[in-house]
Design an enzyme around this catalytic site. Sequence first.
Site, PDB file in Angstrom:
ATOM      1  N   GLU A 112       0.846  -1.194   0.000  1.00 33.32           N
ATOM      2  CA  GLU A 112       0.000   0.000   0.000  1.00 33.32           C
ATOM      3  C   GLU A 112       0.876   1.237   0.000  1.00 33.32           C
ATOM      4  O   GLU A 112       2.016   1.192   0.459  1.00 33.32           O
ATOM      5  CB  GLU A 112      -0.869   0.030   1.271  1.00 33.32           C
ATOM      6  CG  GLU A 112      -1.854  -1.105   1.340  1.00 33.32           C
ATOM      7  CD  GLU A 112      -2.624  -1.112   2.659  1.00 33.32           C
ATOM      8  OE1 GLU A 112      -2.587  -0.123   3.405  1.00 33.32           O
ATOM      9  OE2 GLU A 112      -3.242  -2.142   2.938  1.00 33.32           O
ATOM     10  N   LYS A 114       2.157   4.615   1.466  1.00 36.65           N
ATOM     11  CA  LYS A 114       2.209   5.169   2.820  1.00 36.65           C
ATOM     12  C   LYS A 114       1.875   6.654   2.700  1.00 36.65           C
ATOM     13  O   LYS A 114       2.686   7.455   2.233  1.00 36.65           O
ATOM     14  CB  LYS A 114       3.588   4.965   3.432  1.00 36.65           C
ATOM     15  CG  LYS A 114       3.647   5.388   4.876  1.00 36.65           C
ATOM     16  CD  LYS A 114       4.932   4.899   5.514  1.00 36.65           C
ATOM     17  CE  LYS A 114       4.998   5.218   6.986  1.00 36.65           C
ATOM     18  NZ  LYS A 114       4.698   6.573   7.358  1.00 36.65           N
ATOM     19  N   ASP A 116       1.186  10.397   3.478  1.00 31.53           N
ATOM     20  CA  ASP A 116       1.823  11.315   4.420  1.00 31.53           C
ATOM     21  C   ASP A 116       0.773  12.276   4.979  1.00 31.53           C
ATOM     22  O   ASP A 116       0.585  13.378   4.487  1.00 31.53           O
ATOM     23  CB  ASP A 116       2.927  12.087   3.689  1.00 31.53           C
ATOM     24  CG  ASP A 116       3.992  12.556   4.652  1.00 31.53           C
ATOM     25  OD1 ASP A 116       3.873  12.253   5.860  1.00 31.53           O
ATOM     26  OD2 ASP A 116       4.933  13.215   4.198  1.00 31.53           O
ATOM     27  N   TYR A 221      -7.362   2.263   5.519  1.00 33.41           N
ATOM     28  CA  TYR A 221      -6.491   1.121   5.246  1.00 33.41           C
ATOM     29  C   TYR A 221      -6.432   0.061   6.337  1.00 33.41           C
ATOM     30  O   TYR A 221      -5.667  -0.892   6.231  1.00 33.41           O
ATOM     31  CB  TYR A 221      -5.073   1.592   4.926  1.00 33.41           C
ATOM     32  CG  TYR A 221      -4.491   2.575   5.924  1.00 33.41           C
ATOM     33  CD1 TYR A 221      -4.241   2.218   7.236  1.00 33.41           C
ATOM     34  CD2 TYR A 221      -4.187   3.884   5.519  1.00 33.41           C
ATOM     35  CE1 TYR A 221      -3.705   3.118   8.145  1.00 33.41           C
ATOM     36  CE2 TYR A 221      -3.652   4.789   6.420  1.00 33.41           C
ATOM     37  CZ  TYR A 221      -3.408   4.404   7.735  1.00 33.41           C
ATOM     38  OH  TYR A 221      -2.897   5.288   8.630  1.00 33.41           O
ATOM     39  N   LYS A 309      10.460   3.362   3.705  1.00 33.37           N
ATOM     40  CA  LYS A 309      10.449   4.815   3.556  1.00 33.37           C
ATOM     41  C   LYS A 309      11.224   5.217   2.301  1.00 33.37           C
ATOM     42  O   LYS A 309      12.382   4.828   2.126  1.00 33.37           O
ATOM     43  CB  LYS A 309      11.105   5.473   4.775  1.00 33.37           C
ATOM     44  CG  LYS A 309      10.323   5.280   6.074  1.00 33.37           C
ATOM     45  CD  LYS A 309       9.038   6.083   6.105  1.00 33.37           C
ATOM     46  CE  LYS A 309       9.233   7.495   6.582  1.00 33.37           C
ATOM     47  NZ  LYS A 309       9.446   7.632   7.996  1.00 33.37           N
ATOM     48  N   CYS A 403      42.187  31.831  -5.904  1.00 34.62           N
ATOM     49  CA  CYS A 403      42.110  30.413  -5.565  1.00 34.62           C
ATOM     50  C   CYS A 403      42.301  30.233  -4.055  1.00 34.62           C
ATOM     51  O   CYS A 403      43.258  30.779  -3.487  1.00 34.62           O
ATOM     52  CB  CYS A 403      43.178  29.638  -6.334  1.00 34.62           C
ATOM     53  SG  CYS A 403      43.246  27.904  -5.817  1.00 34.62           S
ATOM     54  N   CYS A 406      45.945  28.229  -3.788  1.00 35.31           N
ATOM     55  CA  CYS A 406      47.243  28.775  -4.209  1.00 35.31           C
ATOM     56  C   CYS A 406      47.215  30.293  -4.385  1.00 35.31           C
ATOM     57  O   CYS A 406      48.230  30.889  -4.725  1.00 35.31           O
ATOM     58  CB  CYS A 406      47.684  28.109  -5.509  1.00 35.31           C
ATOM     59  SG  CYS A 406      46.649  28.580  -6.902  1.00 35.31           S
ATOM     60  N   CYS A 421      40.686  27.939 -11.485  1.00 35.78           N
ATOM     61  CA  CYS A 421      42.056  28.278 -11.126  1.00 35.78           C
ATOM     62  C   CYS A 421      42.902  27.723 -12.259  1.00 35.78           C
ATOM     63  O   CYS A 421      42.911  26.515 -12.495  1.00 35.78           O
ATOM     64  CB  CYS A 421      42.444  27.626  -9.799  1.00 35.78           C
ATOM     65  SG  CYS A 421      44.215  27.724  -9.506  1.00 35.78           S
ATOM     66  N   CYS A 426      48.603  24.195  -9.004  1.00 33.71           N
ATOM     67  CA  CYS A 426      47.803  24.355  -7.786  1.00 33.71           C
ATOM     68  C   CYS A 426      47.725  22.998  -7.072  1.00 33.71           C
ATOM     69  O   CYS A 426      47.244  22.022  -7.647  1.00 33.71           O
ATOM     70  CB  CYS A 426      46.408  24.862  -8.135  1.00 33.71           C
ATOM     71  SG  CYS A 426      45.364  24.979  -6.674  1.00 33.71           S
TER      72      CYS A 426
HETATM   73  S1  IVH Z   1      -1.058   0.572   8.594  1.00 28.77           S
HETATM   74  C1  IVH Z   1      -0.983  -1.669  12.454  1.00 28.77           C
HETATM   75  N1  IVH Z   1      -1.187   1.584   6.189  1.00 28.77           N
HETATM   76  O1  IVH Z   1       2.071   5.283   8.699  1.00 28.77           O
HETATM   77  C2  IVH Z   1      -1.121  -0.990  11.162  1.00 28.77           C
HETATM   78  N2  IVH Z   1      -0.321   2.957   7.939  1.00 28.77           N
HETATM   79  O2  IVH Z   1       4.207   4.036  10.932  1.00 28.77           O
HETATM   80  C3  IVH Z   1      -0.981   0.446  11.278  1.00 28.77           C
HETATM   81  N3  IVH Z   1       0.248   5.218   7.224  1.00 28.77           N
HETATM   82  O3  IVH Z   1       0.798   5.466  11.931  1.00 28.77           O
HETATM   83  C4  IVH Z   1      -0.856   1.302  10.134  1.00 28.77           C
HETATM   84  N4  IVH Z   1      -0.334   4.984   5.120  1.00 28.77           N
HETATM   85  O4  IVH Z   1      -0.218   6.992  10.133  1.00 28.77           O
HETATM   86  C5  IVH Z   1      -0.840   1.800   7.478  1.00 28.77           C
HETATM   87  N5  IVH Z   1      -1.408   2.364   4.010  1.00 28.77           N
HETATM   88  C6  IVH Z   1      -1.069   2.571   5.286  1.00 28.77           C
HETATM   89  C7  IVH Z   1      -0.555   3.810   5.730  1.00 28.77           C
HETATM   90  C8  IVH Z   1      -0.191   3.955   7.071  1.00 28.77           C
HETATM   91  C9  IVH Z   1       0.143   5.823   6.033  1.00 28.77           C
HETATM   92  C10 IVH Z   1       0.817   5.854   8.436  1.00 28.77           C
HETATM   93  C11 IVH Z   1      -0.001   5.696   9.672  1.00 28.77           C
HETATM   94  C12 IVH Z   1       0.878   4.934  10.662  1.00 28.77           C
HETATM   95  C13 IVH Z   1       2.237   5.105  10.085  1.00 28.77           C
HETATM   96  C14 IVH Z   1       3.054   3.838  10.261  1.00 28.77           C
END
Ligand code: IVH
Length: 669
Positions: A112, A114, A116, A221, A309, A403, A406, A421, A426
């Site tokens: 999935e 992640k 932000d 999610y 990450k 420089c 030198c 330079c 040099c």
């Molecule tokens: S799963 C136990 N899925 O990332 C499962 N987290 O360090 C918990 N986050 O605190 C989270 N996208 O704020 C999950 N597709 C995703 C996510 C997601 C963003 C964030 C969430 C969580 C942190 C994980």
Amino acid sequence: MDAFEAKERILNLRKILEDANYEYYVLANPSITDQEFDNYLRELENLEKEFPEFDDFNSPTKRVGGLVIDKFNKVKHKLPMLSLPDVFNEDEIRAFDERIRKNGFDPEYVCELKIDGVSGSFHYEEGILTMGVTRGDGTTGEDITHNVKTIKSLPLKLKKPVSIEVRGEIYMEKETLAKLNYEREKLNLNKLQNCRNATAGSIRQLDSKITAQRNLNTWIYHLPNPLDYDIHTHYEALEYMKSLGFKVNPCNRLVKNIDEILDFIHEYGEKREYLPYDIDGVVIKVNDLQMQQQLGFTSKYPRWAVAYKFPALEVLTKLKDIVFTVGRTGRITPNAVLDPVLVMGSTIKRASLHNEDYIIEKDLRIGDVVSIRKAGDVIPEVVEPKKERRTGKEIPFKMINNCPICNEPLGKKEGQVDHYCFNPNCPAKNIEKLIHFVSRNAMNIDGFGERIMEDFFNLGFIKNIDDIYHLDEHKKDLIELEGFGNKSVDNLLEAIFNSKNNSLERLLFGLGIEGIGDKTALLLARTFKTLDNLKEQTFEDLQKIKDIGPILAKNITDYFNKDENLELINKLKELKINMEYAGEEIQNNDLLTDKRFVITGTISFMTRDEIEKILDKYGAKPSSSVSSKTDFVIVGDSPGSKYQKAVDLNIPIWDEEHLRSVLTDLKEI
Ligand code: IVH
């Protein structure tokens, strides 16, 4: 209209508006116009005013906010809201998979994005949204119900009357932030730094009208209690939440092995900047819920999921100073000296600022807070100064005239922005030249860090390239040096000795002829075979080679016209440094020479390495991703997303059978 009719119409309008909301904000596929929506909404507002006995906290009219609270109430989570352990590279993903396999499992995963943003928990009773809670410290969060009701993609009423808690990310789209900052700038308000900060600020408002104006959004999610709904895999949980009306990310993907995980990461690493929202990585979760349960949790994290990450795109730090270094071509580079910051596991202290114009264009001043980007994994880059954080004490940049090593006056080459330079003696230039000569793509002499080379230079052991091959004469002194034992001196001297047998292209690249990178060096070595032969080529001869233009041709002839360079080459010859091409010859082939190819999936009769080696013999070039420049894609068993991309871009596809017939024709198998 009597009360009975009014109630019926009110319920009807709420249904129309919630459905329209769902179509617009969750499915992104509206069936009524904005104007129709506004008309229905106004009609409902009027009826709710006229018949307050039918008003409802969860009416779509409440999406615009209005409820103001005086403090955030604490709410204890029934199950803790855990975060995930971070991983930063392929090895750490493999280690995660191996840990699970060691427990006797053969897992499938869900990948999935992640998101932000800010995570939230959303509670429904009999299908009605009753509470929204922040993550807080994971055990206890804050009640933000009044604000989550303004988030249009979060259903106020589910498609089935179930009681359920779901979790997901509250976030702000990039465009929403841009518009918001545009408005704030007009009002002379501070700009919000990024989508996550903007979300965090927006969701923690006492007045929900402000939150409503921020146009927050959700991706759902996580289902904390899947067994209550007879669900056995995470993917089913996602599908189930989608069927209830939640916004579930369409990029989620069920994958079978590490290669598919890596494909997903690579794909979204590239698509990332084009997504309408910020992502900072990829979450990888074990799909089978029984497996998840058996793997359990550490004190902090689940053992069945990790967060990969992406390299952090930008971090903020302070520009402490600008210092100048002299390159081996004499080019002066201004460098940012930064307050050390950790980006993607490595500490950044310095970043090249390229030249005077670059600094002036960005208006960088010493003392500025600057954003740093670690582009493409390796080279740190200063993106911009945060002008809004200036105190007035910042010092404007001024280019140096002499420089730094030198003290010779600096100059520019015609039509170029860089300062140079021009002093051939040099000392700094020589150190750089030496470091380049031993570097990995040049003579590849292991054990020569930059610091060591500087020490040897300062101690007078190595002044010129040929001195490297006389280093054994200083063996006794070397062993005495701090941190340099018998063994490491032996290793270094052996590596120096072995480098004498390198193929010509390494020496050519190592000599540091301006503009000759390792690829051009290989081209020259393959074409001319010996250094003596290359030395004899005229400006016109050189330009006859594809990829060698007038600038490179001039650089090459200039190099061999200088006595000091010829002297060096003679000395190296006396030292028995190989000056001949020792690699394989390219065999010209219409189908393969100079063509770019990509391999995806497993080929049953050969490894990728073997295929690449054979194709290299014919001058074909492998690349890791498919683009319009790819000439053909070799597709084996269980191919990754590259296959689909090749189909989308209409790039010729070679299946196993075709590959086999090509290799048979070439008499390679
Ligand atoms: S799963 C136990 N899925 O990332 C499962 N987290 O360090 C918990 N986050 O605190 C989270 N996208 O704020 C999950 N597709 C995703 C996510 C997601 C963003 C964030 C969430 C969580 C942190 C994980």
